[in-house]
Design a protein around this motif. Sequence first.
Motif, PDB file in Angstrom:
ATOM      1  N   LEU A  11       0.843  -1.190   0.000  1.00 46.18           N
ATOM      2  CA  LEU A  11       0.000   0.000   0.000  1.00 46.18           C
ATOM      3  C   LEU A  11       0.878   1.239   0.000  1.00 46.18           C
ATOM      4  N   ARG A  38      -0.321  -6.214 -15.424  1.00 49.76           N
ATOM      5  CA  ARG A  38      -1.164  -5.911 -14.278  1.00 49.76           C
ATOM      6  C   ARG A  38      -2.635  -6.134 -14.620  1.00 49.76           C
ATOM      7  N   ALA A  40      -6.418  -5.063 -12.922  1.00 47.41           N
ATOM      8  CA  ALA A  40      -7.272  -4.434 -11.921  1.00 47.41           C
ATOM      9  C   ALA A  40      -8.593  -5.200 -11.868  1.00 47.41           C
ATOM     10  N   PRO A  87      -3.715   6.375  -8.200  1.00 48.20           N
ATOM     11  CA  PRO A  87      -4.736   5.375  -7.853  1.00 48.20           C
ATOM     12  C   PRO A  87      -5.045   4.429  -9.014  1.00 48.20           C
ATOM     13  N   THR A  90      -3.416   0.965  -9.229  1.00 45.37           N
ATOM     14  CA  THR A  90      -3.827  -0.106  -8.333  1.00 45.37           C
ATOM     15  C   THR A  90      -4.219  -1.343  -9.131  1.00 45.37           C
ATOM     16  N   GLN A 118       0.088  -7.637  -5.046  1.00 44.14           N
ATOM     17  CA  GLN A 118      -0.892  -6.548  -5.066  1.00 44.14           C
ATOM     18  C   GLN A 118      -0.220  -5.208  -4.813  1.00 44.14           C
ATOM     19  N   VAL A 119      -0.572  -4.239  -5.645  1.00 41.10           N
ATOM     20  CA  VAL A 119      -0.150  -2.854  -5.463  1.00 41.10           C
ATOM     21  C   VAL A 119      -1.414  -2.015  -5.304  1.00 41.10           C
ATOM     22  N   THR A 120      -1.504  -1.313  -4.195  1.00 41.50           N
ATOM     23  CA  THR A 120      -2.657  -0.463  -3.918  1.00 41.50           C
ATOM     24  C   THR A 120      -2.187   0.966  -3.678  1.00 41.50           C
ATOM     25  N   VAL A 121      -2.711   1.882  -4.466  1.00 37.70           N
ATOM     26  CA  VAL A 121      -2.346   3.292  -4.344  1.00 37.70           C
ATOM     27  C   VAL A 121      -3.569   4.052  -3.824  1.00 37.70           C
ATOM     28  N   SER A 122      -3.470   4.491  -2.588  1.00 34.95           N
ATOM     29  CA  SER A 122      -4.616   5.120  -1.951  1.00 34.95           C
ATOM     30  C   SER A 122      -4.156   5.997  -0.798  1.00 34.95           C
TER      31      SER A 122
END
Length: 123
Positions: A11, A38, A40, A87, A90, A118-122
């Motif tokens: 994250l 990737r 989503a 974001p 992600t 997993q890559v989460t941009v938030s």
Amino acid sequence: QVQLVESGGGLVQPGGSLRLSCAASGSILRIYSMGWYRQAPGQQRELVTVITSDGSANYADSVKGRFIISRDNAKNTVFLQMNSLKPDDTAAYYCNADILRIRGILPAREELWGQGTQVTVSS
């Protein structure tokens, strides 16, 4: 058994950076290209970037200027440096490799996939 093992997801806040790694192991004679895809939720898997054995790289337009792919041929490893993350980045990121391996007693060309990270941009 040949396999790709990824690491480095997580994250991160928008504008931040992450570095992914992917190591190939097993009875591999040669690795041609290595790359990152990737996917989503609800979307098709898409190519992010690919690098050939001589270091030539191509990038999806959406990541040009922000992501950098590199590889260490001696260690059969590929890296993805992701900067200025958004974001929209992600997704689950998958490592991919085009390899020549030993299958039985003969060489065989094969495409490998990692398990995904997993890559989460938030914020």
